[in-house]
Design a protein around this motif. Structure first.
Motif, PDB file in Angstrom:
ATOM      1  N   PRO A   1       0.823  -1.215   0.000  1.00  0.00           N
ATOM      2  CA  PRO A   1       0.000   0.000   0.000  1.00  0.00           C
ATOM      3  C   PRO A   1       0.854   1.261   0.000  1.00  0.00           C
ATOM      4  O   PRO A   1       0.491   2.258  -0.624  1.00  0.00           O
TER       5      PRO A   1
ATOM      6  N   GLN B   1       0.639   4.070  -2.869  1.00  0.00           N
ATOM      7  CA  GLN B   1       0.316   5.452  -2.549  1.00  0.00           C
ATOM      8  C   GLN B   1       1.401   6.392  -3.079  1.00  0.00           C
ATOM      9  O   GLN B   1       1.099   7.439  -3.649  1.00  0.00           O
TER      10      GLN B   1
ATOM     11  N   LEU C   1       0.915   6.800  -6.728  1.00  0.00           N
ATOM     12  CA  LEU C   1      -0.516   6.823  -7.065  1.00  0.00           C
ATOM     13  C   LEU C   1      -0.817   7.600  -8.338  1.00  0.00           C
ATOM     14  O   LEU C   1      -1.665   7.198  -9.136  1.00  0.00           O
ATOM     15  N   ARG C   2      -0.172   8.726  -8.520  1.00  0.00           N
ATOM     16  CA  ARG C   2      -0.475   9.603  -9.651  1.00  0.00           C
ATOM     17  C   ARG C   2       0.601   9.553 -10.740  1.00  0.00           C
ATOM     18  O   ARG C   2       0.621  10.380 -11.631  1.00  0.00           O
TER      19      ARG C   2
ATOM     20  N   PRO D   1      -7.297  11.025 -15.678  1.00  0.00           N
ATOM     21  CA  PRO D   1      -7.937   9.898 -14.986  1.00  0.00           C
ATOM     22  C   PRO D   1      -8.629   8.983 -15.984  1.00  0.00           C
ATOM     23  O   PRO D   1      -9.196   9.453 -16.972  1.00  0.00           O
ATOM     24  N   VAL D   2      -8.584   7.669 -15.731  1.00  0.00           N
ATOM     25  CA  VAL D   2      -9.372   6.742 -16.528  1.00  0.00           C
ATOM     26  C   VAL D   2     -10.642   6.402 -15.746  1.00  0.00           C
ATOM     27  O   VAL D   2     -10.908   6.943 -14.671  1.00  0.00           O
ATOM     28  N   ASN D   3     -11.438   5.520 -16.309  1.00  0.00           N
ATOM     29  CA  ASN D   3     -12.718   5.203 -15.682  1.00  0.00           C
ATOM     30  C   ASN D   3     -12.780   3.804 -15.110  1.00  0.00           C
ATOM     31  O   ASN D   3     -13.701   3.475 -14.397  1.00  0.00           O
TER      32      ASN D   3
ATOM     33  N   PRO E   1     -10.178   0.560  -9.915  1.00  0.00           N
ATOM     34  CA  PRO E   1     -10.955   0.722  -8.677  1.00  0.00           C
ATOM     35  C   PRO E   1     -11.009   2.172  -8.211  1.00  0.00           C
ATOM     36  O   PRO E   1     -12.046   2.635  -7.751  1.00  0.00           O
ATOM     37  N   TYR E   2      -9.883   2.886  -8.334  1.00  0.00           N
ATOM     38  CA  TYR E   2      -9.838   4.312  -8.029  1.00  0.00           C
ATOM     39  C   TYR E   2      -9.117   4.992  -9.184  1.00  0.00           C
ATOM     40  O   TYR E   2      -8.197   4.416  -9.762  1.00  0.00           O
ATOM     41  N   ASN E   3      -9.495   6.213  -9.486  1.00  0.00           N
ATOM     42  CA  ASN E   3      -8.983   6.851 -10.688  1.00  0.00           C
ATOM     43  C   ASN E   3      -8.544   8.282 -10.421  1.00  0.00           C
ATOM     44  O   ASN E   3      -9.239   9.232 -10.765  1.00  0.00           O
ATOM     45  N   PRO E   4      -7.383   8.422  -9.797  1.00  0.00           N
ATOM     46  CA  PRO E   4      -6.862   9.770  -9.553  1.00  0.00           C
ATOM     47  C   PRO E   4      -6.295  10.370 -10.836  1.00  0.00           C
ATOM     48  O   PRO E   4      -6.074   9.662 -11.820  1.00  0.00           O
ATOM     49  N   ALA E   5      -6.083  11.653 -10.804  1.00  0.00           N
ATOM     50  CA  ALA E   5      -5.480  12.359 -11.938  1.00  0.00           C
ATOM     51  C   ALA E   5      -3.963  12.197 -11.887  1.00  0.00           C
ATOM     52  O   ALA E   5      -3.382  12.125 -10.810  1.00  0.00           O
TER      53      ALA E   5
ATOM     54  N   GLU F   1     -17.079   4.948 -21.206  1.00  0.00           N
ATOM     55  CA  GLU F   1     -15.830   5.653 -20.902  1.00  0.00           C
ATOM     56  C   GLU F   1     -16.013   7.147 -20.716  1.00  0.00           C
ATOM     57  O   GLU F   1     -15.072   7.920 -20.874  1.00  0.00           O
TER      58      GLU F   1
ATOM     59  N   MET G   1     -16.099   8.883 -18.185  1.00  0.00           N
ATOM     60  CA  MET G   1     -15.240   9.450 -17.147  1.00  0.00           C
ATOM     61  C   MET G   1     -13.759   9.248 -17.487  1.00  0.00           C
ATOM     62  O   MET G   1     -12.905   9.459 -16.628  1.00  0.00           O
TER      63      MET G   1
END
Ligand SMILES: [Zn+2]
Ligand SMILES: [Zn+2]
Ligand SMILES: [Zn+2]
Lengths: 633, 633, 633
Positions: A281, A285, A288-289, A320-322, A325-329, A363, A365
């Motif tokens: 994790p 983290q 992450l971006r 960001p993709v769609n 599970p999570y989609n940060p910039a 798509e 998002m």
């Protein structure tokens, strides 16, 4: 050749009056390429035999006359509803026996002969119409084979095809029964029609049965692709490309690659970090971006080899993709960094996916270079910057790498079938080796298991190769560098059984893996003088010299001046220090790369990429987060 | 109106000779109401057309003549076996395509027209027989719609109904294709019979397709309920009620509520804490035997609105239940606290579930007011105490709340369909806002998204509303309080696509959410001056004033004197402090409520409830665990 | 009787020319027994009515003439493909309704009458041919009933059989409806053909329905086994054996055991620790290469009772297995320790599984006494050592145990059906009691719930017994030791409902469990003076003396001089201290066994086993890891 940028575009999504302005803005952004057409079958042929080529003709003309080169996609990943109505048994079936329904994409079975004919038909029509069109500078066949786990299907079409394939491979059930060891548990077959697909058995099926099905399934992907490639060759001289997906191992990319001219892949660093890369994790983290700092490089190096030297990024994440599970910039700058990293690894072209974010459907998002309201999105500016930088910099070339890593799809299937330990995964192992090498700052080639000339490399790694090819095995005999074999390499036969004598079977190197242990995450096989193994440990036996031992006194590394066998799966630090020593031995210079900082050389420059979310100092240069640094060699 | 207590009773479970004594003891316990009948279809009509009303007549008479008011339940949640044999296709089908079999309850498909007719028939017969009976003072229709995930069914009946519903909504597939953006991935349809239910697609189906199915499914619940309501209205003047379940968002309660007179709900604080409320293990342990201190209040406030001011608790947990993963006993006093909390929030009646614990079948481990051996269980004493206290206290009334929170079922479906981040959930977001408000000691109304007059409220929150209604949007124009919009509010169209111009679209407030990030639990978007966002962060753009910024300098709160847009999902502490500031601005007095202590005012009193397992001091009064304190305003 | 060693062997897997040498090496290793034949149906009868007994005749002769005693296995766990083609409905069906296909093993439905006849036929033929053969000294029927979850099948065959079984059990649906409480939720049936298997219901089915199906399913296993046993009895006087699997509770072993002469089990300590024993990660790591120190002992004691005093280990893990999530190698010495521990617990024979590791098929990574290349594997040396030690040591006998633990399969089904708390599991509870006793160094008998004479024991434990048998209940009346009842014992009826009066119902002991709480892992019911309960807590009521209280003042242990009721599930330390006190009271001497050290007495010796990965000192003797120590009593 100059590096170039491009973008994926769907004229059918937008009013025709927007096309010319879009083309103009693409050129203004510095883009040279535009990919169109894949997914548009329904718009080309709204019903059986009724065609509407007009809009596509006009789109090609509008884009082409704006000086954009077009990559034309075949639309076979999205057969229209009317076609599915005609042949409902073309739908794939999942391992639970459920039909996978129409309503998204990739709803076809690679084994379905009728659908193959339909693909040939639409591709022929496209080829006839656009094959000689001067604006069409490349073709993309289908889209992301296996995406959404579509390479394996448990349909009637697959069953029929599999039985036929088995009959041809083994010629008799007797031969097959012997090859698989079906005497075990009275699993013998009397005729090929008795054989079922290896799903839903009471407990695990015979691994040879599963591996045969995996080979069969891969062969169908190859054949499916070849039908289109062969058809297109009749109509065009433009290069043929497929856009592979990240971390897909279900079909043999080497084999598909043979029928194509360029290998491209779809690079979604942030999505992939989230949904398909192992990591703590904390690591996830930290990056992450930005994405995992070695994942893109690995795929660049892999697909450069699959493409026989020609590699593109067909889809580059812009924001960001769609689908994760999570989609940060992305961190500002990453859309530039990813492109430059691709170029440094030999990419000819990087296409951002997509031009303008679609306002509806699955798509919506998924970011693009433009926002859905037609304003520029952040990645547009970064693409523009890359375009300027390309212009200012000579062609970056591709450096020769001193190190090679063997990557083998059959081995991936073999260990999927028979992992023996819950976390033994071929990609994960190869990627661990790759990461260790990258953390030492060396350039790497990924090579096919059929490679029979290793003389260009100081070091060759072949981890987890189920069975060495005869070419590779014989290359080892005269190899002057160091080959690092294992763990788990050359320990099985072609039919996924244990060979006699037990492997690995290397000339001049007497080492045998006589017993294998898979171990849980809580366990660690410590080595003398530090470090240790995780996941996997083989007990090695033989007369070869022991270079490293476990604390328990068992061999950890055995071999001789040119071939070494690794008994286990080193953890990251151990892999790095072990390879550091071996690289020194082979005369390759290494660098201690800090976490997040990665480098790759071209013929003329060293590039340094900062994947960390903080600035890092490199030989006196401060490289900001998402920064790209280059210096002449 | 005086608050009253009641109980759920199943005379058909017990020898008739026990009924009179049961009635006597109910009255002795201080109960006024008894609910019967739901689940007893097989006892009313043992086989097609053969009726046995005698036992029910006698039960009504026995209970009624003991001065108990009866709530008569329609038995449509448990169709008998013979009826299922007649129409096996009335069974619901799960998302995997498996028929959900007879053998428990709720084994019917809301779309099945034949079953609706059967429900109308049995309700007509009951209405004819008991509609004018003076002992029957209310009717309950069916039982816990959607319990066990029954609002969504993937049956043939649903498919037929869905196609018809689509044809009526869109009139042509062209219109539907455009509305959904089916050009994406060649998903266009030529006629409505090609459309399938949105399950088992290869990858996610078009979100507009899913949302349509969610709307359709909700409409079936509304229609199913209306058939019974319309039938009952012909025979009775007694109020009609449904008992909703906790945290059910699969159908539009506002729409169902329009056809009924009272909204009731089934309150299982300990079961719900365990199986449907987010929380850290520490929080869950702290409130293990009390339930989440805000969950009951939330539902009271929600259903008070759904019931247009009239709200009951139809089933009140009295001791351990049987259906949660773990089922501890309530802290002594909680069966009293929960009842008083319901009254403080406006409940007219609280019925304990059930009178006597059944010795067999699925709920045999579900406590009642009596033990299965007919002895009093602990909750009986607490019910008796509440009855005494009601008698001693004037009617509690319901206070006007200064704050309103919009809750919208369509938004719940929209974000279920397209969460974009794995933990984006409408209820969770609304409940986070609610918790923050409650921790500040303010009274709250929950309001429908159609609300067009906000003038009663100092503060209105509208988090996560997919698209503001025209009424609400226009109310904002002249609103004198503060409306807190977002995150993710008004960012989609009716068809779950991105509007042009992008949202939110507010007059007088120039704010646009130009990019959305969903972030994993490891990430945190820190704000300047403390606090931060989790789960969700939108990049806001526009000319409106920036009230708060992230540490990265992006807007966190934008707007003007009366409308503010929140860019992200604040964590609990941040939400609390942010709302504390805004409440001060609007002139609403707040109190810092300690963890576990909660308050609600009636017209005349302030009630304070101690959900903590330890005593807490409140303005000098020591409130014991499970304690209820009230003081005159 | 002298203890003996054996091995499992598959002559059909190997060239006939290897057999004689294999036999010779078995004898050299000190083995007396060899098990063959199970899994070889296809080789005995390659197609319907075509037999090939020749190879088996020769294998028997070769092994037998080398002085090995043969255990002949019936091959019914692996019906050949041609037989499945004849009757495809013999395949089992899983709880999701999916047919479990041919391609591994145990692909048959216990309910299928046609398959039973086929089993009888092949067994008759084997009995006729080998029943009187002097080399065949024992028979094994089938292999590992229920392995791969095969005792429960949701097939048409099961449905037909279940309806018939219900009709015979209840005689009328009225009686069944009453027994199950089907009035609840209108679940009554009018005729038996309406009853379905209790899978795929909307929510949980009636627990009485499930329990009936569990009883029915167990009865089919018993009947399936009896068909073969009855047939074999006609042809042979050799003892009949089944090899049970670890932690299988899906059928009544007591009932199967009645039809057989010896109970054997398949002991895979390391695999079981990994995949079916609860434990913290730390414990699992500590015992990673040894297995749980109490698990083997528990099964030895259980199967010694199931075998009416005669117990074998039919398969003993010799090295890494292939089927657990991770498969490490045993600590050197464990293959010896496990054998000695079995002998100390009364095993007559321990057979290692298998002779030579197979090079192909599912178990190719499962170690044997020989490697696949025919070299000795580590366990061969350890087996040889055990053989020498047996020779040097008099027959070890089996000591009388002062303590008995009741183990009941019906209770396991009852709590599976209605756990009420997510981690209530019969085996887990019984094993917790067993572990506590073992940590005190006492010898234990496991006894059947039908036991009606307890006079041999100072202490009897009956945890979690759904309903005490009349024999056991009446034995308690005059019992002179201490019986520790509960938690959750005697609280249900035969039909899994709550009795009236509520239980437990013990003469001379006024205790009633009036309310049950299941609690999550975060909760702990602390006792006065230390320790506490986890998982489960009952509120006890009655006139009996209170021996221990919770910190909240509720009874934790109630009863009298001879019967005590335990209100909850003590954690390990509490169980140990509680039993330590009670054992002292009953005059049984206890020892504080360190973690990993375990002991068992025979008639003449005390054996001490070190399961720890480090040496431990025992009364001045240093016992190395994996060490076995014995001393004369
Ligand atoms: Zn793509
Ligand atoms: Zn209920
Ligand atoms: Zn076995």
């Amino acid at each position: 050749m100059k590096r170039t940028l491009g973008v994926c575009y769907y004229p059918e999504h937008w009013p025709e009056e927007m096309w010319a302005d879009d083309a103009r803005r693409m050129v203004e952004t510095g883009l040279s390429w535009v990919r169109i057409g894949e997914f548009a079958w329904q718009r080309m042929e709204p019903s059986r035999g009724t065609f509407d080529w007009g809009w596509l003709d006009r789109a090609v003309e509008t884009l082409g006359s704006a000086d954009l080169k077009i990559i034309m996609g075949t639309p076979t990943a999205t057969p229209p509803r009317w076609l599915v109505d005609e042949m409902p048994d073309m739908l794939p079936v999942d391992a639970d026996g459920r039909v996978r329904k129409f309503g998204s994409r990739r709803h076809y079975d690679f084994s379905h002969q009728g659908y193959r004919k339909e693909c040939q038909r639409i591709v022929r029509l496209m080829g006839e119409r656009y094959g000689a069109n001067p604006h069409i500078a490349a073709w993309q066949i289908d889209n992301e084979y296996d995406c959404h786990d579509t390479a394996l299907s448990y349909s009637d079409a697959a069953l029929t095809g599999f039985r036929d394939w088995l009959a041809q491979r083994y010629q008799s059930t007797d031969a097959m029964n012997r090859a698989w060891g079906n005497v075990f548990w009275s699993m013998d077959y009397d005729h090929f029609d008795q054989i079922e697909l290896p799903n839903l058995t009471v407990t695990e099926p015979n691994p040879a049965h599963v591996l045969a099905f995996r080979r069969y399934s891969s062969d169908q992907v190859v054949a499916f692709n070849k039908v289109q490639a062969d058809e297109l060759r009749k109509h065009t001289d433009a290069p043929l490309i497929h856009n592979y997906m990240g971390r897909v191992t279900t079909f043999d990319h080497w084999a598909v690659g043979k029928d194509l001219d360029i290998a491209s892949w779809d690079s979604y660093p942030i999505g992939f970090l989230s949904d398909r890369i192992e990591g703590t994790p904390e690591e996830k983290q930290y990056f992450l971006r930005q994405g995992h700092p070695d994942n893109q490089a690995f795929h660049h190096d892999l697909y450069r080899a699959v493409g026989k030297g020609r590699m593109w990024v067909m889809e580059q994440q812009p924001g960001p993709v769609n689908w994760a599970p999570y989609n940060p910039a992305p961190l500002p700058g990453m859309a530039r960094l990813w492109a430059w990293e691709a170029f440094a690894h030999g990419a000819e072209t990087v296409c951002y996916f997509r031009w303008r974010q679609a306002p509806w459907a699955q798509e919506q998002m998924h970011a693009g270079l433009l926002r859905p309201d037609n304003e520029n999105a952040p990645a547009q500016t970064e693409a523009r910057q890359v375009a300027d930088e390309i212009a200012g910099l000579a062609n970056v070339g591709t450096a020769d790498a001193p190190v090679a890593l063997v990557f083998d799809y059959e081995s991936a299937w073999a260990w999927d079938t028979q992992p023996q330990g819950a976390d033994f995964d071929m990609f994960r192992l190869a990627f661990a080796a790759y990461r260790a090498l990258r953390s030492l700052g060396v350039d790497i080639d990924i090579i096919s298991p059929e490679t029979s000339d290793l003389s260009d490399y100081n070091l060759v790694l072949a981890p987890g190769i189920i069975k060495l090819s005869e070419g590779f095995r014989s290359a080892l005999k005269t190899y002057k560098g160091i080959a690092l074999i294992g763990p788990r390499t050359d320990t099985k036969t072609e039919e996924l059984s244990i060979p006699s004598p037990m492997g690995p079977n290397l000339s001049n190197t007497d080492v045998t893996a006589i017993l294998a242990e898979s171990i849980p995450p809580t366990d660690f096989i410590a080595l003398e003088n530090g470090g240790g193994f995780r996941h996997w440990f083989e007990h090695l036996d033989g007369d070869a010299a022991v270079y490293r031992k476990t604390e328990g006194g068992l061999p950890a590394l055995m071999g001789n001046d040119h071939v070494r066998c690794l008994a286990g799966w080193p953890d990251d630090e151990t892999f790095r220090s072990l390879l550091s020593d071996i690289l020194k031995e082979t005369g390759v210079e290494t660098m201690d790369m800090p976490q997040g900082l990665r480098t790759r050389c071209t013929k003329t420059h060293r590039f340094v990429f900062n994947y960390a979310p903080e600035s890092i100092s490199w030989n006196g240069t401060e490289i900001p987060p998402a920064g790209v640094h280059w210096e002449e060699l």
